[in-house]
Write a protein that holds these residues in place. Sequence first.
Motif, PDB file in Angstrom:
ATOM      1  N   LEU A  68       0.824  -1.208   0.000  1.00  0.00           N
ATOM      2  CA  LEU A  68       0.000   0.000   0.000  1.00  0.00           C
ATOM      3  C   LEU A  68       0.860   1.261   0.000  1.00  0.00           C
ATOM      4  N   ALA A  69       2.027   1.188   0.637  1.00  0.00           N
ATOM      5  CA  ALA A  69       2.934   2.337   0.627  1.00  0.00           C
ATOM      6  C   ALA A  69       3.384   2.635  -0.801  1.00  0.00           C
ATOM      7  N   VAL A  70       3.692   1.604  -1.545  1.00  0.00           N
ATOM      8  CA  VAL A  70       4.094   1.791  -2.948  1.00  0.00           C
ATOM      9  C   VAL A  70       2.929   2.349  -3.761  1.00  0.00           C
ATOM     10  N   GLN A  71       1.721   1.807  -3.533  1.00  0.00           N
ATOM     11  CA  GLN A  71       0.535   2.276  -4.249  1.00  0.00           C
ATOM     12  C   GLN A  71       0.251   3.746  -3.956  1.00  0.00           C
ATOM     13  N   PHE A  72       0.357   4.151  -2.704  1.00  0.00           N
ATOM     14  CA  PHE A  72       0.092   5.540  -2.333  1.00  0.00           C
ATOM     15  C   PHE A  72       1.184   6.475  -2.848  1.00  0.00           C
ATOM     16  N   TYR A 127     -18.585   8.901   2.218  1.00  0.00           N
ATOM     17  CA  TYR A 127     -19.569   9.760   1.563  1.00  0.00           C
ATOM     18  C   TYR A 127     -19.738  11.090   2.301  1.00  0.00           C
ATOM     19  N   ARG A 128     -19.748  11.044   3.617  1.00  0.00           N
ATOM     20  CA  ARG A 128     -19.875  12.286   4.383  1.00  0.00           C
ATOM     21  C   ARG A 128     -18.702  13.225   4.134  1.00  0.00           C
ATOM     22  N   SER A 129     -17.542  12.637   3.925  1.00  0.00           N
ATOM     23  CA  SER A 129     -16.343  13.440   3.703  1.00  0.00           C
ATOM     24  C   SER A 129     -16.227  13.954   2.275  1.00  0.00           C
ATOM     25  N   GLU A 130     -16.563  13.085   1.295  1.00  0.00           N
ATOM     26  CA  GLU A 130     -16.293  13.407  -0.112  1.00  0.00           C
ATOM     27  C   GLU A 130     -17.534  13.593  -0.967  1.00  0.00           C
ATOM     28  N   HIS A 139      -8.475  10.420  -6.813  1.00  0.00           N
ATOM     29  CA  HIS A 139      -7.282  11.157  -7.223  1.00  0.00           C
ATOM     30  C   HIS A 139      -6.782  12.105  -6.136  1.00  0.00           C
ATOM     31  N   THR A 140      -7.219  11.864  -4.889  1.00  0.00           N
ATOM     32  CA  THR A 140      -6.655  12.581  -3.743  1.00  0.00           C
ATOM     33  C   THR A 140      -6.258  11.546  -2.698  1.00  0.00           C
ATOM     34  N   ARG A 141      -5.353  11.903  -1.826  1.00  0.00           N
ATOM     35  CA  ARG A 141      -4.880  10.971  -0.812  1.00  0.00           C
ATOM     36  C   ARG A 141      -6.010  10.505   0.096  1.00  0.00           C
ATOM     37  N   ARG A 142      -6.897  11.418   0.480  1.00  0.00           N
ATOM     38  CA  ARG A 142      -7.988  11.044   1.385  1.00  0.00           C
ATOM     39  C   ARG A 142      -8.950  10.076   0.703  1.00  0.00           C
ATOM     40  N   ARG A 143      -9.307  10.330  -0.544  1.00  0.00           N
ATOM     41  CA  ARG A 143     -10.208   9.427  -1.250  1.00  0.00           C
ATOM     42  C   ARG A 143      -9.557   8.064  -1.465  1.00  0.00           C
ATOM     43  N   TYR A 147     -10.894   4.473  -0.240  1.00  0.00           N
ATOM     44  CA  TYR A 147     -11.040   3.411  -1.238  1.00  0.00           C
ATOM     45  C   TYR A 147     -10.395   2.119  -0.749  1.00  0.00           C
ATOM     46  N   TRP A 148      -9.158   2.190  -0.278  1.00  0.00           N
ATOM     47  CA  TRP A 148      -8.469   0.980   0.149  1.00  0.00           C
ATOM     48  C   TRP A 148      -9.035   0.427   1.452  1.00  0.00           C
ATOM     49  N   ALA A 149      -9.555   1.287   2.308  1.00  0.00           N
ATOM     50  CA  ALA A 149     -10.240   0.795   3.509  1.00  0.00           C
ATOM     51  C   ALA A 149     -11.475  -0.008   3.106  1.00  0.00           C
ATOM     52  N   ALA A 150     -12.210   0.490   2.108  1.00  0.00           N
ATOM     53  CA  ALA A 150     -13.386  -0.223   1.615  1.00  0.00           C
ATOM     54  C   ALA A 150     -12.987  -1.541   0.965  1.00  0.00           C
TER      55      ALA A 150
END
Length: 263
Positions: A68-72, A127-130, A139-143, A147-150
């Motif tokens: 995940l570090a590489v992906q991020f 959804y509440r956040s984005e 295409h943002t770090r938070r999204r 996504y990966w948590a989901a």
Amino acid sequence: MTTDHLTHHRPPGHMGHAASKVPEVTVYFWIIKVLTTGMGETASDFLAHVLGPIPAVGLGGIVLVSALAVQFTARKYVAWIYWTAIVVVSVFGTMAADVLHVGLGVPYMVSTPFFMAALAAVFVLWYRSERTLSIHSIHTRRRETFYWAAVLATFALGTAAGDLTATIGLGYLGSAALYAAAIAVPAVAHRWGSLNAVAAFWAAYVITRPLGASVADWMAVSHSRGGLDLGLGPVTLSWTVAILGFVGYLAVSRKDIQHDVMP
């Protein structure tokens, strides 16, 4: 079930040009997704058998963080990086569900709704956040974090659900047939019903997990358990080779690159 069917429609006038960190949803996406679910199931069981449950989970956690570090860190979607992360999440998601059941004695009847609630919580916070759950907007770090948590929650949920149906009388082959039929429901409900595209996508995404895992388990387990008795190692290897073939094709053809994404 391609992008037009399972991701939300992108209205004119709202296009952006930010690079999405996830692939376009094509038939190849669903094929590789199912392959990763099956491979993750048997790889997890194989590692637990060879290394022992605790070392396997520890190793899985380290590899998960690294992948995940590489992906991020990557600035755009790269097929090899993304699908490696998916494979690792698949293996670790299986371990998470198995630890609750085997290690802590939590029944699948309990762990399945638990992981379902965890996934629902991720979606609500996302959804509440984005204000969107669309995969065209990663295409943002938070999204990307949401996504990966989901994704991790869907793998754990799918593992528990697949093991639940397999152990209550359906067996692995029966479970595979059940989920093969179930995966058509979101697509039909979206095309001819009232289910919106984003919900249809995520429903199908969850179902691919128990579908692939049930098929792989059926291939690997002994005849006495209703399987083909091919073994965990050979099934893991063969599915891995298939994944490498499809991902290699996408890396060269770039058929899964998103060109326009939601802002």
